[in-house]
Motif scaffolding. Structure first.
Motif, PDB file in Angstrom:
ATOM      1  N   TYR A   1       0.693  -1.227   0.050  1.00  0.00           N
ATOM      2  CA  TYR A   1       0.019   0.039   0.025  1.00  0.00           C
ATOM      3  C   TYR A   1       0.729   1.407   0.029  1.00  0.00           C
ATOM      4  O   TYR A   1       0.383   2.321  -0.497  1.00  0.00           O
ATOM      5  CB  TYR A   1      -0.896  -0.020   1.041  1.00  0.00           C
ATOM      6  CG  TYR A   1      -0.808   0.886   2.432  1.00  0.00           C
ATOM      7  CD1 TYR A   1      -1.310   2.264   2.214  1.00  0.00           C
ATOM      8  CD2 TYR A   1       0.453   0.540   3.304  1.00  0.00           C
ATOM      9  CE1 TYR A   1      -1.051   3.264   3.386  1.00  0.00           C
ATOM     10  CE2 TYR A   1       0.526   1.485   4.229  1.00  0.00           C
ATOM     11  CZ  TYR A   1      -0.169   2.764   4.462  1.00  0.00           C
ATOM     12  OH  TYR A   1       0.232   3.731   5.260  1.00  0.00           O
ATOM     13  N   ASN A   2       2.142   1.196   0.332  1.00  0.00           N
ATOM     14  CA  ASN A   2       2.853   2.376   0.385  1.00  0.00           C
ATOM     15  C   ASN A   2       4.181   2.275   0.106  1.00  0.00           C
ATOM     16  O   ASN A   2       5.088   2.956   0.495  1.00  0.00           O
ATOM     17  CB  ASN A   2       2.996   2.844   1.950  1.00  0.00           C
ATOM     18  CG  ASN A   2       3.608   1.741   2.841  1.00  0.00           C
ATOM     19  OD1 ASN A   2       3.751   0.636   2.455  1.00  0.00           O
ATOM     20  ND2 ASN A   2       3.989   2.132   4.070  1.00  0.00           N
ATOM     21  N   LEU A   3       4.433   1.434  -1.092  1.00  0.00           N
ATOM     22  CA  LEU A   3       5.691   1.633  -1.869  1.00  0.00           C
ATOM     23  C   LEU A   3       5.385   1.870  -3.272  1.00  0.00           C
ATOM     24  O   LEU A   3       4.279   1.966  -3.774  1.00  0.00           O
ATOM     25  CB  LEU A   3       6.309   0.043  -1.814  1.00  0.00           C
ATOM     26  CG  LEU A   3       6.506  -0.583  -0.421  1.00  0.00           C
ATOM     27  CD1 LEU A   3       7.301  -1.875  -0.659  1.00  0.00           C
ATOM     28  CD2 LEU A   3       7.575   0.416   0.147  1.00  0.00           C
ATOM     29  N   SER A   4       6.416   2.487  -3.868  1.00  0.00           N
ATOM     30  CA  SER A   4       6.435   2.918  -5.230  1.00  0.00           C
ATOM     31  C   SER A   4       7.383   2.166  -6.121  1.00  0.00           C
ATOM     32  O   SER A   4       7.904   1.187  -5.841  1.00  0.00           O
ATOM     33  CB  SER A   4       6.817   4.232  -5.156  1.00  0.00           C
ATOM     34  OG  SER A   4       8.110   4.613  -4.803  1.00  0.00           O
ATOM     35  N   SER A   5       7.455   2.725  -7.307  1.00  0.00           N
ATOM     36  CA  SER A   5       8.250   2.224  -8.536  1.00  0.00           C
ATOM     37  C   SER A   5       7.938   0.810  -9.028  1.00  0.00           C
ATOM     38  O   SER A   5       8.900   0.144  -9.204  1.00  0.00           O
ATOM     39  CB  SER A   5       9.738   2.353  -7.916  1.00  0.00           C
ATOM     40  OG  SER A   5      10.323   3.572  -7.640  1.00  0.00           O
ATOM     41  N   GLY A   6       6.648   0.384  -8.450  1.00  0.00           N
ATOM     42  CA  GLY A   6       6.076  -0.880  -9.158  1.00  0.00           C
ATOM     43  C   GLY A   6       6.678  -1.968  -8.206  1.00  0.00           C
ATOM     44  O   GLY A   6       6.622  -3.043  -8.600  1.00  0.00           O
TER      45      GLY A   6
END
Length: 366
Positions: free
Chosen positions: A128-133
């Protein structure tokens, strides 16, 4: 991600488009911003930290960048945008077309599986709170959800205390990043999963080597090579190929279903192709979040004039440099656009203040 639709899109719009080459090698927001601000004699900058640049108009602070985050975004807006689930609630409240997701704690696997069993469509699982796939798993169903859940949690790289997982309906179509700067559409990038296109003579290994050589010359993509690893070899085995296979001319081979630039994906600038309706959808998504003026908006659509497209998520700290150096397509200049915008706003405020002072002086003299 509809791979067949993506292949058709690449063939129709980019098959004969050459790979971009760049003279500039500025690959950070501060570097580009320092260059952009030179055209304004009455604007200065200060480096508050190695990644934070602040702009001043005649001594008054007017904006800046903190990493990739534009400082006209307020803390409340960025706090909401970091929470994918909460962002979705704001979008629905403002009637912006989006998905209906489910959120679970890391220890709620059984509850998540029961929810999936109620549906026939495939789902996407993501932290829910990570980015860049990171940790994103596609085509999830009750049969493979256990493996997908574990792969998602691995993205946290350590303790999963407090970790949460979002399960989102997997929509048909292709996904693009729409960049909105100060509430106005700036650019659209189609992020394509790592791939090669056959030429009828070269092996897959040779094609990857050649493509990686070109990527090294791109100021943004030079950090993200197509990896030659066991995962790629396993993927090729599943489609009856290997690194020494020769691929027929114009056949596109994808190495993953996730459109992650960090895993060797391509960036294609498509602003000239997308309709005003899709641009307005991106702007509406940013408007729906209080105290947010700029963000990257991920939109899933089936046509460039799709009227049933949906917003997947917002990224308040969207990659700005990416839009300067697309793999193919016309480069855009969002950092320049932002600086132009705050300069014009500062000038308007100065004129308004001047008129107010003149009005007050006139009244006092009377």
């Amino acid at each position: 991600m509809d791979i067949n639709l993506l292949k058709d899109t690449l063939i129709e719009h980019f098959n004969d488009t050459v790979v971009n080459q760049y003279d500039s090698h500025m690959d950070s927001v501060p570097e580009i911003a320092k260059e952009a601000i030179k055209k304004f004699d009455d604007m200065k900058y200060e480096m508050a930290s190695p990644s934070k640049i602040v702009f001043y108009y005649r001594g008054r602070e007017v904006g800046g960048f903190n990493g990739q985050n534009i400082m006209t975004n307020k803390k409340e807006g960025t706090r909401i945008a970091r929470d994918k689930y909460k962002t979705e609630q704001y979008l629905m409240e403002k009637k912006v077309a989006t998905t209906k997701s489910f959120i679970y704690d890391a220890n709620q696997f059984e509850e998540a599986k029961k929810e999936l069993e109620k549906h026939t469509m495939p789902f996407v699982i993501k932290p829910y709170n990570l980015s860049s796939g990171k940790g994103v798993v596609m085509n999830v169903n009750p049969e493979n959800v256990s493996e997908a859940w574990l792969n998602c949690l691995k993205a946290y790289e350590g303790s999963t205390d407090g970790a949460q997982v979002i399960i989102q309906p997997q929509l048909p179509g292709i996904e693009a990043r729409f960049l909105v700067i100060n509430e106005h559409f700036s650019s659209a990038i189609l992020r394509v999963p790592a791939n090669i296109t056959g030429d009828g003579n070269s092996t897959i290994r040779e094609l990857i080597k050649c493509k990686n050589h070109l990527r090294k010359q791109n100021p943004h993509l030079k950090k993200f090579m197509i990896p030659l690893n066991l995962q790629l070899e396993s993927y090729l085995t599943d489609i009856d190929l290997n690194l020494d296979s020769v691929v027929q001319k114009n056949r596109v081979i994808f190495f993953t279903s996730v459109s992650n630039v960090a895993l060797g994906g391509d960036t294609l600038e498509i602003s000239h192709l997308v309709s005003d309706n899709l641009k307005r959808l991106a702007e509406s998504a940013v408007e729906a979040v209080p105290h947010l003026k700029s963000a990257g908006v991920d939109i899933m659509f089936s046509r460039f004039n799709d009227e049933e497209a949906k917003v997947l998520e917002l990224n308040h700290a969207a990659n700005l440099v990416m839009h300067y150096y697309p793999w193919k397509g016309t480069p855009k200049q969002p950092i320049h656009d932002y600086i132009n915008d705050i300069y014009e706003e500062a000038q308007r405020e100065k004129k308004s203040f001047g008129r107010l002072k003149k009005f007050i002086r006139k009244r006092l003299n009377n």
